[in-house]
Design a protein around this motif. Structure first.
Motif, PDB file in Angstrom:
ATOM      1  N   THR A  43       0.821  -1.211   0.000  1.00 17.70           N
ATOM      2  CA  THR A  43       0.000   0.000   0.000  1.00 17.70           C
ATOM      3  C   THR A  43       0.850   1.253   0.000  1.00 17.70           C
ATOM      4  OG1 THR A  43      -0.219  -0.101   2.407  1.00 17.70           O
ATOM      5  CG2 THR A  43      -1.979  -1.105   1.112  1.00 17.70           C
ATOM      6  N   ARG A  44       2.033   1.197   0.592  1.00 18.83           N
ATOM      7  CA  ARG A  44       2.930   2.348   0.576  1.00 18.83           C
ATOM      8  C   ARG A  44       3.704   2.436  -0.735  1.00 18.83           C
ATOM      9  NH1 ARG A  44       6.331   1.783   5.771  1.00 18.83           N
ATOM     10  NH2 ARG A  44       7.335   3.629   4.942  1.00 18.83           N
ATOM     11  N   ILE A  45       4.061   1.311  -1.294  1.00 17.05           N
ATOM     12  CA  ILE A  45       4.835   1.283  -2.538  1.00 17.05           C
ATOM     13  C   ILE A  45       4.034   1.873  -3.691  1.00 17.05           C
ATOM     14  CG2 ILE A  45       5.925  -0.225  -4.255  1.00 17.05           C
ATOM     15  CD1 ILE A  45       7.513  -0.019  -1.645  1.00 17.05           C
ATOM     16  N   LEU A  81       4.522   6.393  -9.876  1.00 15.31           N
ATOM     17  CA  LEU A  81       5.425   5.385 -10.415  1.00 15.31           C
ATOM     18  C   LEU A  81       4.626   4.180 -10.898  1.00 15.31           C
ATOM     19  CD1 LEU A  81       8.453   5.360  -7.951  1.00 15.31           C
ATOM     20  CD2 LEU A  81       8.357   6.250 -10.272  1.00 15.31           C
ATOM     21  N   PHE A  82       3.513   3.911 -10.222  1.00 16.87           N
ATOM     22  CA  PHE A  82       2.636   2.795 -10.578  1.00 16.87           C
ATOM     23  C   PHE A  82       1.232   3.339 -10.822  1.00 16.87           C
ATOM     24  CE2 PHE A  82       5.953   1.240  -7.720  1.00 16.87           C
ATOM     25  CZ  PHE A  82       6.552   0.292  -8.532  1.00 16.87           C
ATOM     26  N   PRO A  83       0.992   3.896 -12.025  1.00 22.59           N
ATOM     27  CA  PRO A  83      -0.316   4.501 -12.300  1.00 22.59           C
ATOM     28  C   PRO A  83      -1.435   3.462 -12.310  1.00 22.59           C
ATOM     29  CG  PRO A  83       1.028   4.448 -14.277  1.00 22.59           C
ATOM     30  CD  PRO A  83       1.893   3.981 -13.157  1.00 22.59           C
ATOM     31  N   GLY A  84      -2.603   3.890 -11.855  1.00 24.61           N
ATOM     32  CA  GLY A  84      -3.752   2.999 -11.798  1.00 24.61           C
ATOM     33  C   GLY A  84      -4.654   3.128 -13.002  1.00 24.61           C
ATOM     34  N   PRO A 134      -3.166   6.011  -8.140  1.00 27.84           N
ATOM     35  CA  PRO A 134      -2.134   4.981  -8.285  1.00 27.84           C
ATOM     36  C   PRO A 134      -2.774   3.604  -8.467  1.00 27.84           C
ATOM     37  CG  PRO A 134      -2.421   5.499  -5.977  1.00 27.84           C
ATOM     38  CD  PRO A 134      -3.304   6.455  -6.759  1.00 27.84           C
ATOM     39  N   MET A 135      -1.966   2.662  -8.865  1.00 27.17           N
ATOM     40  CA  MET A 135      -2.380   1.268  -8.966  1.00 27.17           C
ATOM     41  C   MET A 135      -2.762   0.771  -7.570  1.00 27.17           C
ATOM     42  SD  MET A 135       0.094  -1.821 -10.305  1.00 27.17           S
ATOM     43  CE  MET A 135       0.201  -1.166 -11.965  1.00 27.17           C
ATOM     44  N   THR A 136      -3.618  -0.207  -7.498  1.00 30.32           N
ATOM     45  CA  THR A 136      -3.961  -0.773  -6.190  1.00 30.32           C
ATOM     46  C   THR A 136      -2.848  -1.724  -5.754  1.00 30.32           C
ATOM     47  OG1 THR A 136      -5.144  -2.683  -7.076  1.00 30.32           O
ATOM     48  CG2 THR A 136      -6.433  -0.653  -6.688  1.00 30.32           C
ATOM     49  N   GLN A 191       0.679  -6.597  -6.529  1.00 29.32           N
ATOM     50  CA  GLN A 191       1.035  -7.930  -6.054  1.00 29.32           C
ATOM     51  C   GLN A 191       0.808  -8.972  -7.146  1.00 29.32           C
ATOM     52  OE1 GLN A 191      -1.401  -8.140  -2.514  1.00 29.32           O
ATOM     53  NE2 GLN A 191       0.381  -7.869  -1.201  1.00 29.32           N
ATOM     54  N   THR A 192      -0.282  -8.847  -7.869  1.00 28.51           N
ATOM     55  CA  THR A 192      -0.579  -9.780  -8.953  1.00 28.51           C
ATOM     56  C   THR A 192       0.480  -9.709 -10.040  1.00 28.51           C
ATOM     57  OG1 THR A 192      -2.951  -9.633  -8.510  1.00 28.51           O
ATOM     58  CG2 THR A 192      -2.297 -10.417 -10.697  1.00 28.51           C
ATOM     59  N   ILE A 193       0.852  -8.496 -10.421  1.00 27.22           N
ATOM     60  CA  ILE A 193       1.877  -8.307 -11.456  1.00 27.22           C
ATOM     61  C   ILE A 193       3.205  -8.918 -11.005  1.00 27.22           C
ATOM     62  CG2 ILE A 193       3.299  -6.562 -12.608  1.00 27.22           C
ATOM     63  CD1 ILE A 193       0.716  -4.813 -12.670  1.00 27.22           C
ATOM     64  N   LEU A 194       3.577  -8.681  -9.760  1.00 24.57           N
ATOM     65  CA  LEU A 194       4.833  -9.227  -9.242  1.00 24.57           C
ATOM     66  C   LEU A 194       4.805 -10.751  -9.200  1.00 24.57           C
ATOM     67  CD1 LEU A 194       5.595  -6.681  -6.381  1.00 24.57           C
ATOM     68  CD2 LEU A 194       6.797  -6.917  -8.565  1.00 24.57           C
ATOM     69  N   ARG A 195       3.713 -11.321  -8.744  1.00 20.41           N
ATOM     70  CA  ARG A 195       3.603 -12.787  -8.691  1.00 20.41           C
ATOM     71  C   ARG A 195       3.683 -13.390 -10.088  1.00 20.41           C
ATOM     72  NH1 ARG A 195      -0.337 -11.880  -4.439  1.00 20.41           N
ATOM     73  NH2 ARG A 195       0.713 -12.308  -2.483  1.00 20.41           N
ATOM     74  N   GLU A 196       3.021 -12.752 -11.069  1.00 17.06           N
ATOM     75  CA  GLU A 196       3.076 -13.241 -12.444  1.00 17.06           C
ATOM     76  C   GLU A 196       4.491 -13.170 -13.012  1.00 17.06           C
ATOM     77  OE1 GLU A 196       0.121 -10.941 -14.516  1.00 17.06           O
ATOM     78  OE2 GLU A 196      -1.527 -12.118 -13.672  1.00 17.06           O
TER      79      GLU A 196
END
Length: 137
Positions: free
Chosen positions: A2-4, A60-63, A69-71, A76-81
């Motif tokens: 949530t902070r990232i 940095l992580f647009p939503g 921002p991105m949720t 987390q989903t992007i990183l896991r993938e």
């Protein structure tokens, strides 16, 4: 997470030879090859990015919604993938950081509590508990 996801381009400072990120005080240097990846990302237009807020380079992580921002869940989903386990990396990064930095300094720089950084130092057997006393000898 949530902070990232709330990091903005203002959290990054490029000093030519060094790139820093402000997660707390003081800003921390970003090591290579991550620094080059961040520079490339910041200097690249993202016309194919399907998110409305891509036009605003603030995040940095647009939503998906303009100006937001991105949720944390989406990141987390992007990183896991990509094969990255966010929780494991975070804990390991903290342990490596307190290996070379006194826990109170790490806590202030990263926004953790002193207890959390002291526990991480204890877990890896760091000897920072004697740091202040040894400095005065």
């Amino acid at each position: 997470m949530t902070r990232i996801v709330k990091l903005t381009t203002e959290h990054i400072a490029d000093h030519g030879a060094a790139l820093t990120i402000r997660l707390g005080e003081p800003p921390m240097p970003v090591p290579e090859p991550v620094a080059s990846l961040i520079r490339d990302y910041l200097n690249t237009d993202h016309p194919r990015q399907p998110y409305a807020s891509a036009r605003s380079r603030r995040w940095l992580f647009p939503g998906r919604q303009a100006g937001e921002p991105m949720t944390a869940r989406a990141l987390q989903t992007i990183l896991r993938e990509a094969g990255i386990a966010p929780g494991v990396g975070r804990a390991e990064a903290l342990r490596r950081f307190v290996e070379h930095t006194p826990p109170p300094v790490a806590a202030k720089a990263l926004g953790y509590t002193d207890f959390t950084t002291e526990q991480a130092a204890t877990d890896i057997g760091a000897t920072w508990s004697r740091y202040a006393a040894e400095r005065w000898r």
